[in-house]
Design an enzyme around this catalytic site. Structure first.
Site, short mmCIF file in Angstrom:
data_model
loop_
_atom_site.label_atom_id
_atom_site.label_comp_id
_atom_site.label_asym_id
_atom_site.label_seq_id
_atom_site.Cartn_x
_atom_site.Cartn_y
_atom_site.Cartn_z
N GLU A 118 -20.24 15.72 1.30
CA GLU A 118 -20.14 15.14 -0.05
C GLU A 118 -19.37 16.06 -0.99
O GLU A 118 -19.49 17.29 -0.92
CB GLU A 118 -21.54 14.87 -0.62
CG GLU A 118 -22.22 13.70 0.05
CD GLU A 118 -23.58 13.42 -0.55
OE1 GLU A 118 -24.01 14.14 -1.47
OE2 GLU A 118 -24.21 12.44 -0.09
N HIS B 159 -0.11 -4.27 -8.12
CA HIS B 159 0.51 -5.27 -7.24
C HIS B 159 0.49 -6.64 -7.89
O HIS B 159 1.48 -7.38 -7.84
CB HIS B 159 -0.21 -5.26 -5.90
CG HIS B 159 0.39 -6.20 -4.91
ND1 HIS B 159 1.70 -6.11 -4.51
CD2 HIS B 159 -0.14 -7.27 -4.27
CE1 HIS B 159 1.96 -7.08 -3.66
NE2 HIS B 159 0.87 -7.80 -3.50
N LYS C 73 9.38 -13.02 2.99
CA LYS C 73 8.64 -12.19 3.94
C LYS C 73 7.40 -12.92 4.44
O LYS C 73 6.70 -13.56 3.66
CB LYS C 73 8.22 -10.88 3.27
CG LYS C 73 7.39 -9.97 4.16
CD LYS C 73 7.14 -8.63 3.49
CE LYS C 73 5.97 -8.66 2.54
NZ LYS C 73 5.68 -7.36 1.94
C1 R5P Z 1 3.39 -6.53 -0.68
O1 R5P Z 1 3.63 -7.67 -1.00
C2 R5P Z 1 3.98 -5.38 -1.42
O2 R5P Z 1 4.79 -5.83 -2.45
C3 R5P Z 1 4.78 -4.46 -0.51
O3 R5P Z 1 5.89 -5.18 0.00
C4 R5P Z 1 3.93 -3.98 0.62
O4 R5P Z 1 2.72 -3.49 0.13
C5 R5P Z 1 4.65 -2.90 1.38
O5 R5P Z 1 3.84 -2.50 2.45
P1 R5P Z 1 4.49 -1.94 3.77
O6 R5P Z 1 5.35 -0.77 3.39
O7 R5P Z 1 3.30 -1.52 4.59
O8 R5P Z 1 5.26 -3.03 4.42
#
Ligand code: R5P
Length: 285
Positions: free
Chosen positions: A35, A125, A187
């Site tokens: 801790e 985010h 994505k």
């Molecule tokens: C997700 O939507 C965020 O905007 C980033 O694209 C994401 O957190 C990036 O994470 P990583 O580098 O692990 O792909």
């Protein structure tokens, strides 16, 4: 008085300089069971009106440390505790994605809320995460500063968002840079480390590209996006983000993908932290 978490020492010092406030030194101890105990003797020794606790919650220990720093300030009897969370860990878990999951961002926000009168966080985010805090929580936007360390001689640059969520960031950086166009990819995330990028028909031949995102964590998003570009006769490629988390082999993945440079801010202190968010925070304090 500025009170720094161990992961935010450079930023806390920069903020103390901006605000001309004293910077406290914390003492650390660890008990045999693991801790943590953080002590801030100067809080008790001086008559402090306002404690500004600056701590990015980059790990579970950093979360605990933040709670202890807040509580130390309360115990010392300061009038106001302001909590600055430059990078809010667990912020991406802002909803239950499957039945039975916690809303982790809300859980940590509730815990942090108990020890503070006000919260500032940098480019979360999703800005809606601020609503999870009990006291007023403000999202401070530092994206414009990402243009500063970029090479001044980019050729006909494209500011590219690797997913739709980062379009505004890309536009902000392009506007601050003062030249170039913006575009974005789509994505699909398959797992914590696997993402699939669906490119747009943007023409990047002989053009320099700046890929802009809020966070680089595992580097999967950025390296996949850059991989798509390399088949299209792209010029120089650099990547920039607000929060350079860069876990595991992220930097290696980006280098292998052909990235010339990685830039980020000091919300997470890394060798790539090329700009400070201290001035943006100071304006809110
Ligand atoms: C997700 O939507 C965020 O905007 C980033 O694209 C994401 O957190 C990036 O994470 P990583 O580098 O692990 O792909």
């Amino acid at each position: 008085m500025i009170v720094s978490g161990s992961a935010s020492q450079s930023l806390a010092a920069a903020l103390a300089a901006e605000l001309e406030e004293p910077l406290a030194v914390a003492d650390y101890d660890r008990f045999p069971d693991g801790e943590l105990l953080v002590t801030v003797p100067e809080l008790a020794d001086r008559d402090v009106d306002r404690a500004i606790v600056v701590a990015s919650t980059v790990s579970s220990d950093a979360h605990l440390e933040l709670l202890q720093l807040q509580d130390a300030a309360r115990e010392a009897g300061v009038d106001e505790v302001v909590t600055v969370i430059p990078y809010l860990g667990y912020g991406r878990q802002d909803e239950a994605f499957e039945a039975g999951q916690p809303i982790s961002a809300r859980a940590v926000a509730r815990a942090i809320s108990t020890g503070t009168d006000r919260v500032l966080t940098v480019t979360p985010h999703e800005e809606s995460v601020c609503e999870f805090f009990e006291p007023t929580a403000t999202a401070v936007d530092a994206a414009g500063r990402l243009a500063e360390p970029l090479p001044a001689d980019l050729a006909d640059p494209v500011f590219l968002a690797p997913d739709a969520g980062a379009i505004e960031l890309a536009e902000t950086v392009r506007d601050a840079y003062g030249a170039g166009t913006t575009d974005y990819f789509e994505k699909t995330r398959h797992s914590g480390t696997e993402v699939e990028i669906s490119p747009s028909d943007v023409d990047v031949a002989d053009r320099d590209v700046v890929v802009v995102d809020d966070i680089i964590a595992t580097g999967s998003t950025m390296s996949e996006a850059v991989g798509v570009l390399s088949d299209r006769g792209v010029g120089r490629v650099v990547v920039t983000c607000v929060h350079p988390l860069l876990v595991r082999n992220a930097a290696t993945k980006l280098a292998r993908a052909g990235v010339e440079a990685i830039y980020g801010t000091d919300t997470i202190e890394r060798p790539t932290s090329a700009v400070s968010v201290a001035p943006a925070l100071a304006r809110e304090l």
